[in-house]
Design a protein around this motif. Sequence first.
Motif, PDB file in Angstrom:
ATOM      1  N   PRO A 130       0.813  -1.224   0.000  1.00  0.00           N
ATOM      2  CA  PRO A 130       0.000   0.000   0.000  1.00  0.00           C
ATOM      3  C   PRO A 130       0.842   1.267   0.000  1.00  0.00           C
ATOM      4  O   PRO A 130       2.015   1.263   0.391  1.00  0.00           O
ATOM      5  CB  PRO A 130      -0.800  -0.121   1.312  1.00  0.00           C
ATOM      6  CG  PRO A 130      -0.779  -1.577   1.653  1.00  0.00           C
ATOM      7  CD  PRO A 130       0.564  -2.066   1.178  1.00  0.00           C
ATOM      8  N   GLU A 131       0.213   2.349  -0.440  1.00  0.00           N
ATOM      9  CA  GLU A 131       0.867   3.651  -0.346  1.00  0.00           C
ATOM     10  C   GLU A 131       1.080   3.985   1.126  1.00  0.00           C
ATOM     11  O   GLU A 131       0.153   3.886   1.932  1.00  0.00           O
ATOM     12  CB  GLU A 131       0.013   4.736  -1.002  1.00  0.00           C
ATOM     13  CG  GLU A 131       0.006   4.696  -2.517  1.00  0.00           C
ATOM     14  CD  GLU A 131       1.383   5.016  -3.099  1.00  0.00           C
ATOM     15  OE1 GLU A 131       2.065   5.929  -2.566  1.00  0.00           O
ATOM     16  OE2 GLU A 131       1.787   4.350  -4.060  1.00  0.00           O
ATOM     17  N   PRO A 132       2.284   4.350   1.501  1.00  0.00           N
ATOM     18  CA  PRO A 132       2.551   4.580   2.926  1.00  0.00           C
ATOM     19  C   PRO A 132       1.926   5.869   3.444  1.00  0.00           C
ATOM     20  O   PRO A 132       1.740   6.838   2.708  1.00  0.00           O
ATOM     21  CB  PRO A 132       4.078   4.651   2.985  1.00  0.00           C
ATOM     22  CG  PRO A 132       4.478   5.123   1.621  1.00  0.00           C
ATOM     23  CD  PRO A 132       3.483   4.525   0.666  1.00  0.00           C
ATOM     24  N   SER A 133       1.607   5.867   4.717  1.00  0.00           N
ATOM     25  CA  SER A 133       1.191   7.075   5.426  1.00  0.00           C
ATOM     26  C   SER A 133       2.440   7.808   5.907  1.00  0.00           C
ATOM     27  O   SER A 133       3.539   7.246   5.905  1.00  0.00           O
ATOM     28  CB  SER A 133       0.320   6.698   6.632  1.00  0.00           C
ATOM     29  OG  SER A 133      -0.785   5.910   6.240  1.00  0.00           O
ATOM     30  N   ASP A 167       4.974   3.316   9.129  1.00  0.00           N
ATOM     31  CA  ASP A 167       3.581   3.540   8.749  1.00  0.00           C
ATOM     32  C   ASP A 167       2.672   3.090   9.890  1.00  0.00           C
ATOM     33  O   ASP A 167       2.697   1.922  10.288  1.00  0.00           O
ATOM     34  CB  ASP A 167       3.268   2.749   7.481  1.00  0.00           C
ATOM     35  CG  ASP A 167       1.912   3.085   6.911  1.00  0.00           C
ATOM     36  OD1 ASP A 167       0.901   2.867   7.616  1.00  0.00           O
ATOM     37  OD2 ASP A 167       1.847   3.552   5.762  1.00  0.00           O
ATOM     38  N   ARG A 170       0.322   0.196   8.887  1.00  0.00           N
ATOM     39  CA  ARG A 170       1.080  -1.053   8.794  1.00  0.00           C
ATOM     40  C   ARG A 170       1.259  -1.671  10.172  1.00  0.00           C
ATOM     41  O   ARG A 170       1.111  -2.875  10.347  1.00  0.00           O
ATOM     42  CB  ARG A 170       2.452  -0.781   8.163  1.00  0.00           C
ATOM     43  CG  ARG A 170       3.294  -2.040   7.927  1.00  0.00           C
ATOM     44  CD  ARG A 170       4.734  -1.675   7.594  1.00  0.00           C
ATOM     45  NE  ARG A 170       5.496  -2.797   7.074  1.00  0.00           N
ATOM     46  CZ  ARG A 170       6.045  -3.760   7.811  1.00  0.00           C
ATOM     47  NH1 ARG A 170       5.899  -3.719   9.139  1.00  0.00           N
ATOM     48  NH2 ARG A 170       6.725  -4.749   7.256  1.00  0.00           N
ATOM     49  N   HIS A 200      -8.265  -0.930   4.488  1.00  0.00           N
ATOM     50  CA  HIS A 200      -6.908  -0.382   4.414  1.00  0.00           C
ATOM     51  C   HIS A 200      -5.955  -1.197   5.291  1.00  0.00           C
ATOM     52  O   HIS A 200      -4.821  -1.495   4.903  1.00  0.00           O
ATOM     53  CB  HIS A 200      -6.928   1.080   4.844  1.00  0.00           C
ATOM     54  CG  HIS A 200      -5.665   1.824   4.566  1.00  0.00           C
ATOM     55  ND1 HIS A 200      -5.426   3.105   5.009  1.00  0.00           N
ATOM     56  CD2 HIS A 200      -4.536   1.455   3.890  1.00  0.00           C
ATOM     57  CE1 HIS A 200      -4.214   3.484   4.624  1.00  0.00           C
ATOM     58  NE2 HIS A 200      -3.662   2.519   3.945  1.00  0.00           N
ATOM     59  N   TRP A 204      -2.403  -4.704   4.207  1.00  0.00           N
ATOM     60  CA  TRP A 204      -1.017  -4.936   4.603  1.00  0.00           C
ATOM     61  C   TRP A 204      -0.740  -6.381   5.014  1.00  0.00           C
ATOM     62  O   TRP A 204       0.426  -6.774   5.159  1.00  0.00           O
ATOM     63  CB  TRP A 204      -0.654  -4.029   5.793  1.00  0.00           C
ATOM     64  CG  TRP A 204      -0.407  -2.601   5.453  1.00  0.00           C
ATOM     65  CD1 TRP A 204      -1.280  -1.560   5.566  1.00  0.00           C
ATOM     66  CD2 TRP A 204       0.806  -2.034   4.943  1.00  0.00           C
ATOM     67  NE1 TRP A 204      -0.687  -0.385   5.173  1.00  0.00           N
ATOM     68  CE2 TRP A 204       0.594  -0.654   4.783  1.00  0.00           C
ATOM     69  CE3 TRP A 204       2.058  -2.567   4.615  1.00  0.00           C
ATOM     70  CZ2 TRP A 204       1.583   0.206   4.314  1.00  0.00           C
ATOM     71  CZ3 TRP A 204       3.038  -1.714   4.139  1.00  0.00           C
ATOM     72  CH2 TRP A 204       2.802  -0.340   3.996  1.00  0.00           C
TER      73      TRP A 204
END
Length: 238
Positions: A130-133, A167, A170, A200, A204
């Motif tokens: 996933p796109e990281p925070s 993240d 994550r 979401h 992960w």
Amino acid sequence: MRDGAMRQGAVGHVRQVTRDGRSLVEKRMADAVRHDAEVAALRALRGSGIPAPQLVEAAPGSILMSMMPGERLDAGSVDLRLERLEASMVLLRRLHALEPPAALPPAPDDAAIVRRYRDAGGPPLPFVVPEPSPPAFCHGDWGDGNVLAIGSRVTAVLDWEKSHRGDPVRELSRAAWGAARKDPRSFDAMVRGYGADAEHVRAWTPIHAAELWLWFAHAGPPEYLEQLTAELRAWPSA
């Protein structure tokens, strides 16, 4: 200083000691990166409202810290464990809202984990990193053995040696997926307690499965690897 039996901490080389009539915990660590991460984390957590041990003294290879009250989250019934896990998510979210200390190491390299897993011949998994925070203050190993409670009240979060700048979703996903391997209800309870989007968080989970598989492949025991391999072969949409 007087030595005693191990009372706190889920890793080796941890013992209870007494100094000036006060019960403390001495933790010896050969890994300098993990030692420094725990020291940085404990210093940053002081006054945060998160019940972490107080750092008393740090020396190369060892940390002296306060003794914390409570028992492992899974020391009671399965329903009490579930209640404790959900309650702990308030603290995890509070941790993620703190400024991560600059001295902490960076997040794990998920692309490298996927490559290593495939190269090692792990069962097929539906990998999409996933796109990281934005990076947050992460504990690194949130779970039954590192969180203590009395009744349903969480009293301590221990073992900060894997803390890092990573993240937050994550980390929540890793904790929830790991807990759900014991009790599938744990995943939804922890996501609900944290206040995150379940889809979401679930995105992960193949990464965590691969990471655990690689650990068992390296460190064993073989029966754990066999059990996890069977679970991963039955992974939905794999």
